[in-house]
Design an enzyme around this catalytic site. Structure first.
Site, PDB file in Angstrom:
ATOM      1  N   SER A   1       0.831  -1.213   0.000  1.00  0.00           N
ATOM      2  CA  SER A   1       0.000   0.000   0.000  1.00  0.00           C
ATOM      3  C   SER A   1       0.866   1.265   0.000  1.00  0.00           C
ATOM      4  O   SER A   1       1.868   1.356   0.697  1.00  0.00           O
ATOM      5  CB  SER A   1      -0.891   0.004   1.240  1.00  0.00           C
ATOM      6  OG  SER A   1      -1.562   1.240   1.327  1.00  0.00           O
TER       7      SER A   1
ATOM      8  N   LYS B   1     -13.632  -4.047   0.355  1.00  0.00           N
ATOM      9  CA  LYS B   1     -14.417  -2.837   0.043  1.00  0.00           C
ATOM     10  C   LYS B   1     -15.928  -3.069   0.017  1.00  0.00           C
ATOM     11  O   LYS B   1     -16.695  -2.142   0.245  1.00  0.00           O
ATOM     12  CB  LYS B   1     -13.980  -2.261  -1.309  1.00  0.00           C
ATOM     13  CG  LYS B   1     -12.604  -1.623  -1.294  1.00  0.00           C
ATOM     14  CD  LYS B   1     -12.325  -0.978  -2.644  1.00  0.00           C
ATOM     15  CE  LYS B   1     -10.924  -0.413  -2.707  1.00  0.00           C
ATOM     16  NZ  LYS B   1     -10.690   0.317  -3.960  1.00  0.00           N
TER      17      LYS B   1
ATOM     18  N   ASN C   1     -14.239   2.744   0.458  1.00  0.00           N
ATOM     19  CA  ASN C   1     -12.784   2.698   0.658  1.00  0.00           C
ATOM     20  C   ASN C   1     -12.311   3.616   1.771  1.00  0.00           C
ATOM     21  O   ASN C   1     -11.117   3.649   2.065  1.00  0.00           O
ATOM     22  CB  ASN C   1     -12.030   3.025  -0.652  1.00  0.00           C
ATOM     23  CG  ASN C   1     -11.983   4.513  -0.911  1.00  0.00           C
ATOM     24  OD1 ASN C   1     -12.938   5.229  -0.623  1.00  0.00           O
ATOM     25  ND2 ASN C   1     -10.874   4.992  -1.433  1.00  0.00           N
TER      26      ASN C   1
ATOM     27  N   ASP D   1     -12.525   6.935  -4.065  1.00  0.00           N
ATOM     28  CA  ASP D   1     -11.990   6.609  -5.399  1.00  0.00           C
ATOM     29  C   ASP D   1     -12.808   7.367  -6.445  1.00  0.00           C
ATOM     30  O   ASP D   1     -12.272   7.912  -7.411  1.00  0.00           O
ATOM     31  CB  ASP D   1     -12.124   5.108  -5.710  1.00  0.00           C
ATOM     32  CG  ASP D   1     -11.148   4.266  -4.905  1.00  0.00           C
ATOM     33  OD1 ASP D   1     -10.067   4.770  -4.570  1.00  0.00           O
ATOM     34  OD2 ASP D   1     -11.475   3.095  -4.626  1.00  0.00           O
TER      35      ASP D   1
ATOM     36  N   ALA E   1     -14.605  -3.560 -16.092  1.00  0.00           N
ATOM     37  CA  ALA E   1     -15.891  -3.522 -15.385  1.00  0.00           C
ATOM     38  C   ALA E   1     -15.744  -4.038 -13.958  1.00  0.00           C
ATOM     39  O   ALA E   1     -16.693  -4.515 -13.353  1.00  0.00           O
ATOM     40  CB  ALA E   1     -16.928  -4.354 -16.144  1.00  0.00           C
ATOM     41  N   GLY E   2     -14.540  -3.929 -13.402  1.00  0.00           N
ATOM     42  CA  GLY E   2     -14.282  -4.391 -12.036  1.00  0.00           C
ATOM     43  C   GLY E   2     -14.603  -3.315 -11.011  1.00  0.00           C
ATOM     44  O   GLY E   2     -15.382  -2.399 -11.277  1.00  0.00           O
ATOM     45  N   GLY E   3     -13.968  -3.428  -9.856  1.00  0.00           N
ATOM     46  CA  GLY E   3     -14.246  -2.507  -8.750  1.00  0.00           C
ATOM     47  C   GLY E   3     -13.957  -1.057  -9.105  1.00  0.00           C
ATOM     48  O   GLY E   3     -14.782  -0.168  -8.847  1.00  0.00           O
ATOM     49  N   ALA E   4     -12.822  -0.803  -9.711  1.00  0.00           N
ATOM     50  CA  ALA E   4     -12.456   0.576 -10.049  1.00  0.00           C
ATOM     51  C   ALA E   4     -13.409   1.124 -11.117  1.00  0.00           C
ATOM     52  O   ALA E   4     -13.803   2.292 -11.062  1.00  0.00           O
ATOM     53  CB  ALA E   4     -11.023   0.635 -10.543  1.00  0.00           C
TER      54      ALA E   4
ATOM     55  N   GLY F   1      -2.975   7.634 -13.233  1.00  0.00           N
ATOM     56  CA  GLY F   1      -3.634   7.181 -12.004  1.00  0.00           C
ATOM     57  C   GLY F   1      -3.025   7.702 -10.719  1.00  0.00           C
ATOM     58  O   GLY F   1      -3.683   7.676  -9.681  1.00  0.00           O
TER      59      GLY F   1
END
Ligand code: ATR
Length: 290
Positions: free
Chosen positions: A23, A74, A95, A110, A135-138, A254
């Site tokens: 992290s 999350k 988050n 996010d 199409a995921g979490g982000a 990013g």
């Protein structure tokens, strides 16, 4: 930077995840605390799924000021909180948690980090045509914040069965209206949907180290795209971002989004705006292994 003194008055913030040792958040937040002279410390807690409930009880028990939540918690963490911010509820992921005397509220910074970075770079998504790859979490955070700001969306995802893209498109259009095409991420579909697109966002892990030589969008689809946002930050400048800049697009990376989502959380916990340039410098130092 002076080494902070940890005393009996020091307040604690942190991040939970599994794994957690990579992290960036501890260095970013601790650098900001030190710069502002705030008596806080930010630590990473390795919390496995089976320990999540106890960890959240511990947040109340230890009176920890605030927490970031990362993979894989999350979604699961939402059921353990007292209140969820409406945007985080729509996205279906939290988050950031604030702790006000044991009352825990969940947010999704996010989403706001993405949107604020985009607008700061001069792009208001209202009325614009946006293409989201992944199409995921982000992608969920990106799509809900774009739709909420009035952008028109198309979503492309690798999986042939298209489950995630179709589900995400349905959820977003059920909330904000409008037809949202969901397609497989392939050349033919890219050709179709990128024609006329004003904002292209990569939320897939394509281009991330160790596959830094790959790109989700072949160069020929970059011409005439005003804004290309790659949420990958490792490497800081991805192949997509480099090629987009060379094609004359506004190419956003990013790392600014990562710093901004942290900065929004920091302000929620401390009431102060953190020095984002210092957070970014420290994150870069970690990314570059210095
Ligand atoms: P995050 O939280 O970062 O969004 P995630 O939820 O695991 O992570 O989502 C990763 C996204 O990257 C998914 O859309 C995934 O596509 P699949 O649903 O098909 O797995 C996408 N992705 C990962 N590797 C990819 C690849 N090699 N090509 C295209 N898409 C890829």
């Amino acid at each position: 930077m002076e080494k902070p003194v940890i005393s009996g008055k020091t307040k604690v913030c942190g991040v939970i995840g599994d794994p957690i040792e990579h992290s960036m958040s501890p260095v970013m937040h601790n650098a900001a605390f030190a710069e502002l002279g705030l008596d806080y410390v930010y630590v990473a807690f390795h919390v496995k799924p089976e320990g999540l409930e106890q960890a959240i009880s511990g947040l109340r028990g230890f009176n920890i000021e605030g927490l970031n939540v990362t993979i894989p918690h999350k979604i699961a963490v939402m059921a353990l909180l007292d209140e969820i911010d409406p945007l985080a509820e729509q996205i279906g992921a939290v988050n950031t948690i604030t702790n006000r005397e044991g009352y825990l509220k969940g947010y999704n910074t996010d989403a706001s980090g993405f949107l604020e970075t985009l607008t700061e770079q001069g792009t208001d998504p209202a009325g614009k045509q946006a293409v989201v790859m992944g199409a995921g979490g982000a992608a969920r955070a990106v799509c809900f914040s774009l739709a909420r700001s009035g952008a028109r969306l198309a979503i492309l995802n690798r999986r042939e069965e298209l489950d995630w893209a179709v589900k995400l498109a349905r959820e977003v259009s059920a909330t904000f209206g409008g037809e949202i095409p969901a397609m497989e991420l392939n050349e033919a579909n890219l050709a179709k949907v990128t024609d006329g697109a004003e904002i292209v966002v990569n939320t897939t892990s394509v281009g991330m180290i160790p596959r830094a030589d790959s790109t989700p969008l072949p160069t020929r689809y970059l011409a005439g795209k005003p804004v290309v946002f790659d949420i990958v930050y490792n490497p800081e400048v991805t192949r997509l971002r480099r090629e987009a800049a060379a094609a004359g697009c506004v190419a956003i990376g990013g790392l600014d989004m990562l710093v901004r989502q942290g900065a929004i959380a920091f302000e929620m916990w401390t009431g102060q705006k953190p020095p984002e340039a210092i957070m970014k410098r420290e994150a870069l130092r970690v990314l570059e292994g210095k």
